[in-house]
Design a protein around this motif. Structure first.
Motif, PDB file in Angstrom:
ATOM      1  N   ASP A   1       0.817  -1.200   0.023  1.00  0.00           N
ATOM      2  CA  ASP A   1      -0.030   0.081   0.052  1.00  0.00           C
ATOM      3  C   ASP A   1       0.773   1.196   0.002  1.00  0.00           C
ATOM      4  OD1 ASP A   1       0.972  -0.542   2.754  1.00  0.00           O
ATOM      5  OD2 ASP A   1      -0.739  -0.019   3.285  1.00  0.00           O
TER       6      ASP A   1
ATOM      7  N   LYS B   1     -15.709   4.906   2.647  1.00  0.00           N
ATOM      8  CA  LYS B   1     -15.167   3.253   3.068  1.00  0.00           C
ATOM      9  C   LYS B   1     -14.059   2.985   2.551  1.00  0.00           C
ATOM     10  CE  LYS B   1     -15.995  -0.019   5.891  1.00  0.00           C
ATOM     11  NZ  LYS B   1     -16.218  -0.051   7.326  1.00  0.00           N
ATOM     12  N   ASP B   2     -14.096   3.220   1.276  1.00  0.00           N
ATOM     13  CA  ASP B   2     -12.667   2.914   0.511  1.00  0.00           C
ATOM     14  C   ASP B   2     -11.804   3.917   1.007  1.00  0.00           C
ATOM     15  OD1 ASP B   2     -13.962   1.569  -1.456  1.00  0.00           O
ATOM     16  OD2 ASP B   2     -14.703   2.857  -2.631  1.00  0.00           O
TER      17      ASP B   2
ATOM     18  N   ILE C   1     -10.382   2.505   4.489  1.00  0.00           N
ATOM     19  CA  ILE C   1      -9.658   1.318   4.486  1.00  0.00           C
ATOM     20  C   ILE C   1      -8.201   1.690   3.890  1.00  0.00           C
ATOM     21  CG2 ILE C   1      -9.659  -0.920   3.287  1.00  0.00           C
ATOM     22  CD1 ILE C   1     -12.557  -1.059   3.359  1.00  0.00           C
ATOM     23  N   HIS C   2      -8.112   2.036   2.713  1.00  0.00           N
ATOM     24  CA  HIS C   2      -6.794   2.384   2.295  1.00  0.00           C
ATOM     25  C   HIS C   2      -5.806   3.342   2.745  1.00  0.00           C
ATOM     26  CE1 HIS C   2      -7.543  -0.374  -1.177  1.00  0.00           C
ATOM     27  NE2 HIS C   2      -8.847  -0.116  -1.322  1.00  0.00           N
TER      28      HIS C   2
ATOM     29  N   LYS D   1      -6.091   4.092   6.030  1.00  0.00           N
ATOM     30  CA  LYS D   1      -6.226   3.559   7.383  1.00  0.00           C
ATOM     31  C   LYS D   1      -6.539   4.752   8.329  1.00  0.00           C
ATOM     32  CE  LYS D   1      -2.005   0.631   6.218  1.00  0.00           C
ATOM     33  NZ  LYS D   1      -1.800   1.188   5.165  1.00  0.00           N
TER      34      LYS D   1
ATOM     35  N   SER E   1     -10.346   6.254  10.529  1.00  0.00           N
ATOM     36  CA  SER E   1     -11.755   5.711  10.708  1.00  0.00           C
ATOM     37  C   SER E   1     -12.819   6.297   9.748  1.00  0.00           C
ATOM     38  CB  SER E   1     -11.932   6.579  11.990  1.00  0.00           C
ATOM     39  OG  SER E   1     -12.118   7.975  12.016  1.00  0.00           O
ATOM     40  N   ASP E   2     -13.927   5.610   9.650  1.00  0.00           N
ATOM     41  CA  ASP E   2     -14.993   5.889   8.746  1.00  0.00           C
ATOM     42  C   ASP E   2     -15.435   7.439   9.158  1.00  0.00           C
ATOM     43  OD1 ASP E   2     -14.806   3.404   7.626  1.00  0.00           O
ATOM     44  OD2 ASP E   2     -16.762   2.591   8.984  1.00  0.00           O
TER      45      ASP E   2
END
Length: 431
Positions: free
Chosen positions: A339, A384-385, A388-389, A391, A393-394
């Motif tokens: 990543d 959300k994408d 996740i990528h 790192k 929080s939502d």
């Protein structure tokens, strides 16, 4: 002295070497001559002579090399232009004593003069073209031209493949090999040599690797005896000295669990794998995460400044990551990992900067998002994408996207239903 591989068929390699040696005396050239283009795969996978740079005689061997080992900044090829077709028409017309009216041409699909062929339709009565991929067999190209000749549909054949050119000539078909001319070769070689010089200066830039044991004070407090801390520092220093040996660098202790290694950019970039391994080892020895910031620069001051900036970013990460700050301000997160992300935290666009300030979004945050979207080749994304990528929080991702929407940097373009229950997920795009 850098070694440069010159890859191509025999005739091309000889011509390139002659011109290259005329204008550059400080490089060593190594010929890699092939009979069939498939041999290029073996050249780049297992070269008999280790080389630093690769100069390909044309797009075909270059593309085969890229398909084999991936894109590489040490690869460059000599590009042909439509001039080679004009030259072929003139030469073959002179040999016939009258102008060509019907020709066949094979060419790399979606490359060089593909779209420019239309300009030849006026002076020519018939023109048959065969776009092809680099994996095509030479026999297929020969059959394309040969069948047209046998059907009396062409006066001459133009081909990118030297072996096809030779076979056509042996079959008695007027043929022309579409290859770069002298000026095109010289232009590419000069550009290539400038690139090598740039690579050399980049390779020899100063590098400062700052390594810090996170929460070192807490580790000291846990030690029941001072000797335990002394032993720990000895173990840490042994690992760091081993790393210095790999980087051909010098170790400096800065106190309280922080160390600096002075080396060169080239050495550090070549040993990223060893650096990650040693950092993981340090983390196990210390029983704590380890922050690593690397700075590159033309001077020690610039490299150290960039290293301090990088270590600050590394310490903010939720998990252990190496961060690099380059001399131009480009930042690289998660160095050496899948990543890994490269972005800049600077912008010269005052209008755009004002927008970000209005939305209370930092340049660095936006550049990370922009770089991620480009890397993942997303046409659209969700919060959300990003979470996740990147790192995060939502909630943080939602706040950032909401702020970017307010200043029209991001817009909502639709919704998608990922689950059987709950609200549809909003989909966004950069404006």
């Amino acid at each position: 002295m850098y070694k440069v591989a010159v890859v191509g068929p025999d005739q091309s390699v000889k011509r390139i070497l002659t011109l290259a040696r005329e204008i550059e005396k400080d490089l060593e050239f190594v010929p890699f001559v092939y009979q069939k283009t498939a041999e290029v795969k073996d050249f780049v996978m297992n070269p008999e002579t280790p080389v630093d740079f690769w100069l390909f005689s044309g797009y075909i061997p270059y593309k085969i090399a890229v398909n084999t080992v991936g894109s590489n900044e040490t690869f460059i090829y000599i590009e042909s232009s439509t001039l080679s077709i004009y030259k072929g028409i003139v030469d073959l017309s002179a040999n016939r004593g009258k102008m060509l009216e019907r020709i066949s041409v094979d060419l790399i699909e979606s490359h060089f003069y593909t779209k420019d062929l239309l300009q030849f339709e006026q002076p020519l009565k018939e023109m048959y073209s065969k776009p092809f991929d680099v994996d095509i067999q030479a026999e297929e190209l020969f059959d394309f031209h040969y069948d047209l000749w046998q059907a009396d549909k062409i006066d001459a054949a133009f081909t990118c493949y030297p072996t096809v050119y030779e076979d056509l000539q042996q079959a008695g078909i007027p043929a022309f090999w579409l290859s770069p001319n002298r000026n095109e070769i010289l232009h590419t070689i000069r550009m290539f040599f400038e690139k090598i010089k740039t690579f050399y200066y980049k390779d020899t830039q100063i590098s400062v690797v700052t390594i810090e044991i996170v929460e070192y004070d807490a580790i000291k407090e846990k030690m029941k005896e001072s000797y335990q801390l002394d032993y720990l520092e000895l173990h840490l220093k042994k690992t760091l000295i081993q790393l210095c040996e790999r980087l051909d660098g010098s170790l400096f202790e800065q106190g309280n669990g922080r160390y600096a290694i002075f080396s060169t950019r080239g050495a550090v970039e070549r040993e990223i794998g060893a650096l990650i391994e040693k950092v993981n080892h340090l983390s196990l020895e210390a029983g704590s995460s380890v922050a690593v910031g690397i700075g590159f620069g033309q001077t020690v001051f610039t490299a150290e400044t960039n290293a301090y900036r990088a270590i600050r970013e590394s310490k903010r990460k939720e998990k252990q990551e190496i961060v690099i700050v380059q001399e131009d301000g480009t930042m690289i997160d998660a160095v050496g990992e899948e990543d890994e992300l490269t972005y800049s935290y600077r912008t010269d666009d005052k209008e755009f900067l004002a927008k970000l300030n209005e939305g209370n979004i930092s340049v660095k945050t936006f550049k990370r998002i922009e770089s991620l979207i480009r890397k993942m080749d997303w046409t659209s994304f969700t919060t959300k994408d990003l979470a996740i990528h990147l790192k995060m929080s939502d909630r943080n991702a939602q706040r950032i996207v909401s702020d970017l929407c307010k200043v029209n940097v991001v817009e909502c373009v639709g919704e998608e239903s990922r689950y059987s229950r709950g609200r549809p997920v909003k989909v966004y795009q950069l404006t």
